[in-house]
Design a protein around this motif. Structure first.
Motif, PDB file in Angstrom:
ATOM      1  N   LEU A 108       0.842  -1.199   0.000  1.00 49.69           N
ATOM      2  CA  LEU A 108       0.000   0.000   0.000  1.00 49.69           C
ATOM      3  C   LEU A 108       0.872   1.241   0.000  1.00 49.69           C
ATOM      4  O   LEU A 108       0.626   2.206  -0.731  1.00 49.69           O
ATOM      5  N   TYR A 109       1.913   1.193   0.824  1.00 49.59           N
ATOM      6  CA  TYR A 109       2.894   2.289   0.915  1.00 49.59           C
ATOM      7  C   TYR A 109       4.252   1.665   1.180  1.00 49.59           C
ATOM      8  O   TYR A 109       4.428   0.985   2.184  1.00 49.59           O
ATOM      9  N   PRO A 110       5.199   1.813   0.242  1.00 53.82           N
ATOM     10  CA  PRO A 110       5.218   2.774  -0.873  1.00 53.82           C
ATOM     11  C   PRO A 110       4.910   2.193  -2.254  1.00 53.82           C
ATOM     12  O   PRO A 110       4.930   2.918  -3.245  1.00 53.82           O
ATOM     13  N   ALA A 111       4.647   0.866  -2.365  1.00 53.81           N
ATOM     14  CA  ALA A 111       4.564   0.237  -3.687  1.00 53.81           C
ATOM     15  C   ALA A 111       3.519   0.881  -4.598  1.00 53.81           C
ATOM     16  O   ALA A 111       3.793   1.169  -5.769  1.00 53.81           O
ATOM     17  N   SER A 112       2.303   1.114  -4.078  1.00 54.32           N
ATOM     18  CA  SER A 112       1.247   1.660  -4.925  1.00 54.32           C
ATOM     19  C   SER A 112       1.622   3.035  -5.477  1.00 54.32           C
ATOM     20  O   SER A 112       1.293   3.372  -6.616  1.00 54.32           O
ATOM     21  N   SER A 113       2.324   3.824  -4.673  1.00 53.26           N
ATOM     22  CA  SER A 113       2.719   5.166  -5.117  1.00 53.26           C
ATOM     23  C   SER A 113       3.713   5.104  -6.272  1.00 53.26           C
ATOM     24  O   SER A 113       3.654   5.918  -7.202  1.00 53.26           O
ATOM     25  N   PHE A 114       4.635   4.150  -6.222  1.00 51.46           N
ATOM     26  CA  PHE A 114       5.581   4.011  -7.323  1.00 51.46           C
ATOM     27  C   PHE A 114       4.883   3.530  -8.596  1.00 51.46           C
ATOM     28  O   PHE A 114       5.280   3.905  -9.707  1.00 51.46           O
ATOM     29  N   LEU A 115       3.850   2.726  -8.443  1.00 50.76           N
ATOM     30  CA  LEU A 115       3.063   2.322  -9.612  1.00 50.76           C
ATOM     31  C   LEU A 115       2.380   3.534 -10.244  1.00 50.76           C
ATOM     32  O   LEU A 115       2.290   3.647 -11.470  1.00 50.76           O
ATOM     33  N   PHE A 116       1.919   4.462  -9.413  1.00 54.10           N
ATOM     34  CA  PHE A 116       1.311   5.692  -9.928  1.00 54.10           C
ATOM     35  C   PHE A 116       2.364   6.586 -10.587  1.00 54.10           C
ATOM     36  O   PHE A 116       2.071   7.257 -11.585  1.00 54.10           O
ATOM     37  N   LEU A 117       3.578   6.605 -10.036  1.00 52.66           N
ATOM     38  CA  LEU A 117       4.661   7.363 -10.673  1.00 52.66           C
ATOM     39  C   LEU A 117       4.922   6.854 -12.077  1.00 52.66           C
ATOM     40  O   LEU A 117       5.064   7.630 -13.030  1.00 52.66           O
ATOM     41  N   LEU A 118       4.996   5.527 -12.212  1.00 55.02           N
ATOM     42  CA  LEU A 118       5.224   4.936 -13.527  1.00 55.02           C
ATOM     43  C   LEU A 118       4.037   5.194 -14.445  1.00 55.02           C
ATOM     44  O   LEU A 118       4.205   5.465 -15.639  1.00 55.02           O
ATOM     45  N   ALA A 119       2.829   5.139 -13.888  1.00 50.70           N
ATOM     46  CA  ALA A 119       1.627   5.407 -14.675  1.00 50.70           C
ATOM     47  C   ALA A 119       1.597   6.850 -15.174  1.00 50.70           C
ATOM     48  O   ALA A 119       1.147   7.129 -16.296  1.00 50.70           O
ATOM     49  N   LEU A 120       2.079   7.780 -14.350  1.00 51.59           N
ATOM     50  CA  LEU A 120       2.131   9.182 -14.755  1.00 51.59           C
ATOM     51  C   LEU A 120       3.004   9.345 -15.992  1.00 51.59           C
ATOM     52  O   LEU A 120       2.638  10.057 -16.938  1.00 51.59           O
ATOM     53  N   TYR A 121       4.141   8.678 -15.984  1.00 49.41           N
ATOM     54  CA  TYR A 121       5.038   8.736 -17.147  1.00 49.41           C
ATOM     55  C   TYR A 121       4.433   7.998 -18.340  1.00 49.41           C
ATOM     56  O   TYR A 121       4.468   8.487 -19.474  1.00 49.41           O
ATOM     57  N   HIS A 122       3.855   6.840 -18.082  1.00 46.22           N
ATOM     58  CA  HIS A 122       3.280   6.024 -19.156  1.00 46.22           C
ATOM     59  C   HIS A 122       2.128   6.748 -19.859  1.00 46.22           C
ATOM     60  O   HIS A 122       2.019   6.742 -21.084  1.00 46.22           O
ATOM     61  N   ASP A 123       1.269   7.406 -19.084  1.00 46.02           N
ATOM     62  CA  ASP A 123       0.060   8.015 -19.641  1.00 46.02           C
ATOM     63  C   ASP A 123       0.261   9.448 -20.127  1.00 46.02           C
ATOM     64  O   ASP A 123      -0.388   9.865 -21.095  1.00 46.02           O
ATOM     65  N   PHE A 124       1.145  10.205 -19.474  1.00 45.19           N
ATOM     66  CA  PHE A 124       1.247  11.639 -19.767  1.00 45.19           C
ATOM     67  C   PHE A 124       2.640  12.096 -20.180  1.00 45.19           C
ATOM     68  O   PHE A 124       2.820  13.268 -20.513  1.00 45.19           O
ATOM     69  N   GLY A 125       3.625  11.207 -20.130  1.00 46.20           N
ATOM     70  CA  GLY A 125       4.938  11.542 -20.657  1.00 46.20           C
ATOM     71  C   GLY A 125       5.869  12.216 -19.665  1.00 46.20           C
ATOM     72  O   GLY A 125       5.515  12.505 -18.519  1.00 46.20           O
ATOM     73  N   MET A 126       7.085  12.492 -20.135  1.00 47.47           N
ATOM     74  CA  MET A 126       8.122  13.060 -19.288  1.00 47.47           C
ATOM     75  C   MET A 126       7.776  14.457 -18.803  1.00 47.47           C
ATOM     76  O   MET A 126       8.156  14.857 -17.693  1.00 47.47           O
ATOM     77  N   ASN A 127       7.045  15.230 -19.608  1.00 50.89           N
ATOM     78  CA  ASN A 127       6.672  16.579 -19.176  1.00 50.89           C
ATOM     79  C   ASN A 127       5.849  16.550 -17.886  1.00 50.89           C
ATOM     80  O   ASN A 127       5.977  17.433 -17.030  1.00 50.89           O
ATOM     81  N   ALA A 128       5.005  15.524 -17.748  1.00 52.90           N
ATOM     82  CA  ALA A 128       4.202  15.405 -16.527  1.00 52.90           C
ATOM     83  C   ALA A 128       5.086  15.070 -15.328  1.00 52.90           C
ATOM     84  O   ALA A 128       4.873  15.588 -14.224  1.00 52.90           O
ATOM     85  N   LEU A 129       6.091  14.218 -15.539  1.00 51.07           N
ATOM     86  CA  LEU A 129       7.021  13.900 -14.454  1.00 51.07           C
ATOM     87  C   LEU A 129       7.830  15.128 -14.046  1.00 51.07           C
ATOM     88  O   LEU A 129       8.081  15.352 -12.857  1.00 51.07           O
ATOM     89  N   ILE A 130       8.243  15.915 -15.033  1.00 53.85           N
ATOM     90  CA  ILE A 130       8.985  17.144 -14.726  1.00 53.85           C
ATOM     91  C   ILE A 130       8.087  18.122 -13.967  1.00 53.85           C
ATOM     92  O   ILE A 130       8.536  18.773 -13.009  1.00 53.85           O
ATOM     93  N   TRP A 131       6.843  18.201 -14.372  1.00 55.40           N
ATOM     94  CA  TRP A 131       5.872  19.035 -13.649  1.00 55.40           C
ATOM     95  C   TRP A 131       5.774  18.586 -12.195  1.00 55.40           C
ATOM     96  O   TRP A 131       5.835  19.403 -11.265  1.00 55.40           O
ATOM     97  N   LEU A 132       5.641  17.272 -11.987  1.00 55.78           N
ATOM     98  CA  LEU A 132       5.583  16.733 -10.627  1.00 55.78           C
ATOM     99  C   LEU A 132       6.846  17.076  -9.850  1.00 55.78           C
ATOM    100  O   LEU A 132       6.777  17.486  -8.677  1.00 55.78           O
ATOM    101  N   LEU A 133       7.997  16.920 -10.488  1.00 53.80           N
ATOM    102  CA  LEU A 133       9.275  17.229  -9.842  1.00 53.80           C
ATOM    103  C   LEU A 133       9.326  18.691  -9.418  1.00 53.80           C
ATOM    104  O   LEU A 133       9.734  19.009  -8.291  1.00 53.80           O
ATOM    105  N   ILE A 134       8.907  19.581 -10.289  1.00 60.37           N
ATOM    106  CA  ILE A 134       8.927  21.009  -9.981  1.00 60.37           C
ATOM    107  C   ILE A 134       8.012  21.315  -8.799  1.00 60.37           C
ATOM    108  O   ILE A 134       8.382  22.063  -7.886  1.00 60.37           O
ATOM    109  N   VAL A 135       6.822  20.738  -8.805  1.00 69.64           N
ATOM    110  CA  VAL A 135       5.857  21.004  -7.734  1.00 69.64           C
ATOM    111  C   VAL A 135       6.379  20.514  -6.380  1.00 69.64           C
ATOM    112  O   VAL A 135       6.387  21.255  -5.391  1.00 69.64           O
ATOM    113  N   VAL A 136       6.835  19.251  -6.332  1.00 68.80           N
ATOM    114  CA  VAL A 136       7.276  18.682  -5.052  1.00 68.80           C
ATOM    115  C   VAL A 136       8.565  19.341  -4.576  1.00 68.80           C
ATOM    116  O   VAL A 136       8.709  19.678  -3.393  1.00 68.80           O
ATOM    117  N   ALA A 137       9.516  19.531  -5.494  1.00 67.27           N
ATOM    118  CA  ALA A 137      10.781  20.169  -5.113  1.00 67.27           C
ATOM    119  C   ALA A 137      10.541  21.607  -4.643  1.00 67.27           C
ATOM    120  O   ALA A 137      11.141  22.053  -3.652  1.00 67.27           O
TER     121      ALA A 137
END
Length: 253
Positions: A108-137
């Motif tokens: 449940l934690y942390p495995a499911s969250s990493f699956l969502f991280l991979l899904a973010l890249y799979h569904d929306f591409g690297m720009n979405a991951l960079i967006w996430l990085l900018i927001v969290v950082a």
């Protein structure tokens, strides 16, 4: 501000190295490399979670975590795998009624969250991951500096060093920077809403890891990252922020 940087030089050096690695992965933008990078981070985070939960003896769970991540590479909707794991676990629990229910927690934690991280890249591409990085950082950086310079009001009992002023400063900075970058993906109203809610989610991701550490009576989840502690200390915000961003992007776009 100079004194703050000087007093935390080790933290900033480690952070710069981590940022360089992440940027390299982002520039290459290859699915296998991204999956591999997330997988390495996931296994370290999984190990640290077992330690925090005092489940060090449950080493067999590493095998299943590895199998889960290998499957995620081929499966078209990685985040769906969590529900499959939940069904398998519930079925196993029903068959063996004395099964240790704690075994499910690391999935449940942390495995499911990493699956969502991979899904973010799979569904929306690297720009979405960079967006996430900018927001969290930005949430972390803004909270760190705003808390150091203006922090007076305790945010909550779970994390005594976290201040309300720091949290607000982090969320404001993350919403501003995240929304600006997100214009390559979405219109401004969606950019603001998603950046804001993702930033708030990252705050509570950090808070949840603090809760686990307080229960385990430890300062850091590990010591592999000088100045930062463990891997889980560095990715905690992403573990709540990634699912939030995936759900928001799917629901609003």
């Amino acid at each position: 501000m100079f004194n703050i940087i000087k007093d935390n030089s080790q933290r900033f050096v480690t952070g710069s190295i981590l940022l360089a690695v992440v940027l390299a992965v982002g520039l290459i933008d290859n699915y296998f490399l991204t999956w591999l990078f997330f997988g390495i981070v996931f296994m370290f985070a999984f190990y640290e979670t077992l330690k925090l939960l005092k489940m060090d003896s449950h080493n067999n769970l590493f095998f299943w975590a590895l199998m889960l991540w290998l499957t995620a590479y081929f499966y078209p909707n990685p985040d769906d795998l969590f529900f499959i794991v939940a069904i398998i676990f519930a079925s196993f629990l029903a068959y063996h009624k004395d099964y240790d229910t704690r075994n499910f927690i690391p999935f449940l934690y942390p495995a499911s969250s990493f699956l969502f991280l991979l899904a973010l890249y799979h569904d929306f591409g690297m720009n979405a991951l960079i967006w996430l990085l900018i927001v969290v950082a930005s949430t972390d950086i803004g909270a760190f500096f705003a808390g150091k310079m203006f922090g007076k009001t305790k945010f909550c009992e779970t994390s005594p060093n976290k201040t309300l002023e720091g949290v607000v400063g982090g969320v404001v900075l993350a919403t501003s920077f995240g929304s600006y970058y997100a214009l390559v993906l979405v219109d401004i109203p969606y950019a603001l809403i998603i950046s804001f809610l993702t930033s708030v989610a990252s705050v509570f991701g950090d808070l949840f890891e603090s809760y686990l550490k307080r229960r385990a009576e430890v300062k850091d989840s590990g010591n592999i990252l000088p100045g930062h502690g463990g891997v889980l200390d560095r990715v905690d915000g992403y573990l709540f922020a990634a699912p939030a961003m995936v759900v928001l992007l799917r629901g609003l776009l």
